[in-house]
Design an enzyme around this catalytic site. Sequence first.
Site, PDB file in Angstrom:
ATOM      1  N   CYS A 113      -0.116   4.634  -0.871  1.00  0.00           N
ATOM      2  CA  CYS A 113       1.225   4.540  -0.276  1.00  0.00           C
ATOM      3  C   CYS A 113       1.886   5.906  -0.194  1.00  0.00           C
ATOM      4  O   CYS A 113       2.684   6.161   0.716  1.00  0.00           O
ATOM      5  CB  CYS A 113       2.099   3.564  -1.053  1.00  0.00           C
ATOM      6  SG  CYS A 113       2.312   3.988  -2.805  1.00  0.00           S
ATOM      7  N   HIS A 432       5.901   2.847  -6.157  1.00  0.00           N
ATOM      8  CA  HIS A 432       5.530   2.600  -4.766  1.00  0.00           C
ATOM      9  C   HIS A 432       6.363   3.471  -3.828  1.00  0.00           C
ATOM     10  O   HIS A 432       7.576   3.599  -3.984  1.00  0.00           O
ATOM     11  CB  HIS A 432       5.753   1.127  -4.434  1.00  0.00           C
ATOM     12  CG  HIS A 432       5.264   0.715  -3.075  1.00  0.00           C
ATOM     13  ND1 HIS A 432       3.977   0.946  -2.641  1.00  0.00           N
ATOM     14  CD2 HIS A 432       5.909   0.109  -2.041  1.00  0.00           C
ATOM     15  CE1 HIS A 432       3.839   0.476  -1.413  1.00  0.00           C
ATOM     16  NE2 HIS A 432       4.997  -0.029  -1.027  1.00  0.00           N
TER      17      HIS A 432
END
Length: 485
Positions: A113, A432
């Site tokens: 990510c 994230h």
Amino acid sequence: MPTVSVKWQKEVFPAVEIDTSQLPLAFKCQLYGLTGVPPERQKIMVKGGLLKDDADWNTLGLKEGQRLMMMGTADEVVKAPENGPVFVEDLPEEEQVATVGHTAGLSNLGETCYMNSTIQCLHSVPELKSALQKYTYSGRSNDLDPLSHLLTVAIRDLFGELDRSVRPVAPMQFWMALRKKYPQFSQQHNGLFMQQDAEECWTQIIDTLSESLKSPDSRDNVEAVKALFGIELMSKVRCGESGEESSETESVYSLKCHISHEVNHLHDGLKQGLKSELEKASPALGRNAVYLKESRVNSLPSYLTVQFVRFFWKRKSNQKAKILRKVDYPLELDVFYFCSDELREKLKEPRQILRDQESVKFGLISKENQNDSKDKNVGTSNAEVSNTNSSSDSNAAEGKQGMDTDKKKQLTGIYNLVAVLTHKGRSADSGHYVAWVKQENGKWIEFDDDNPIPQREEDITKLSGGGDWHMAYILLYKARTLITP
């Protein structure tokens, strides 16, 4: 790496490389790029049965040139009935992109990510895409290493895929090229690739492109990346003990927003980031002394990158820690305060013209009063006037401006937010990353890996931190400019 051929339906894909240092899931993502069959639908026949995502390559007995059989159905665009209504799904993929209003997401290849969010933010810069399309390796073998070339080509091709697709794109070739050029992104823990710092990924990509996108002709002296993102800082360094003073200049690709208990707004953090203390040898004192370094911006880019310094090394726990403090930032950023006296003088005239035009636009002064100004001969494009509301007109006008060599852009020191890279979580080595990008139609899209989600502009500035929600880590601002003959 062993090379195999893969038979799928009536097609055969020869010379497919398998990186046995990765899990079979990475190989399936590679085949997804070739066939369009999502990894979860792939059934690949190997010794002992079907290839599992977490299998050990060493136990499969693969041989060089071996043919593998794959079964699975590719994603297909549903066809509309003949002479029936035309749905978005029935259009060619390039037309679907225009209709949907945003480009594709990126598949997560396993803790990637950080990489996906970086690519989505940089992909929002049309001038960078144009520079990549013109890239050539011809005549560059002496000043550009092969790994930088491969990474540049991978970025160029990935940008092209994103522009042409509405389905998630698997960035396998780019991921492999990034890890070959910068091995730190190959770190593993318990056989799995580790989460990495998005700012490090951003910096390495910009550093690579700053070299590869230079003009091969030294007489041309064109540095595309420096013009787009480069910032020149002019600094004064003074020793408080001896009174020694010196000045220096340096080129950087981002401004740092330092965060302390006194910082509540981006302006406060930038102000702190332009001041620092350093210890070095003092000729006058004959020993090391503390110097105060104060910097001012002496040259501005077309796109201004700001990094929130949220991560620091915690000595007690011997690990990276994250500063969760809320720091507000604006959709429109004025950096005039941070500029050198010389640059401020250059910015005064275009800033006044911009203010006059906005006053006319909002009915604060009449057009006749504006024309009485001594600056009436300097013009502004419609795109620049409307840049606060929409980026589509701006991008279209910039295309026209690029073809008109008789016109010149003038910076104003005012920037509009076009992308935000956020981090969610309390640790630098986990959590994230997500990209929030303003599209050509003026709408904002949250790119959460392969899932693009429309967002309201008023929610973008709420990513300012203060808890466990997404908080801004990198901001990308686009300059508001005037066009002069």
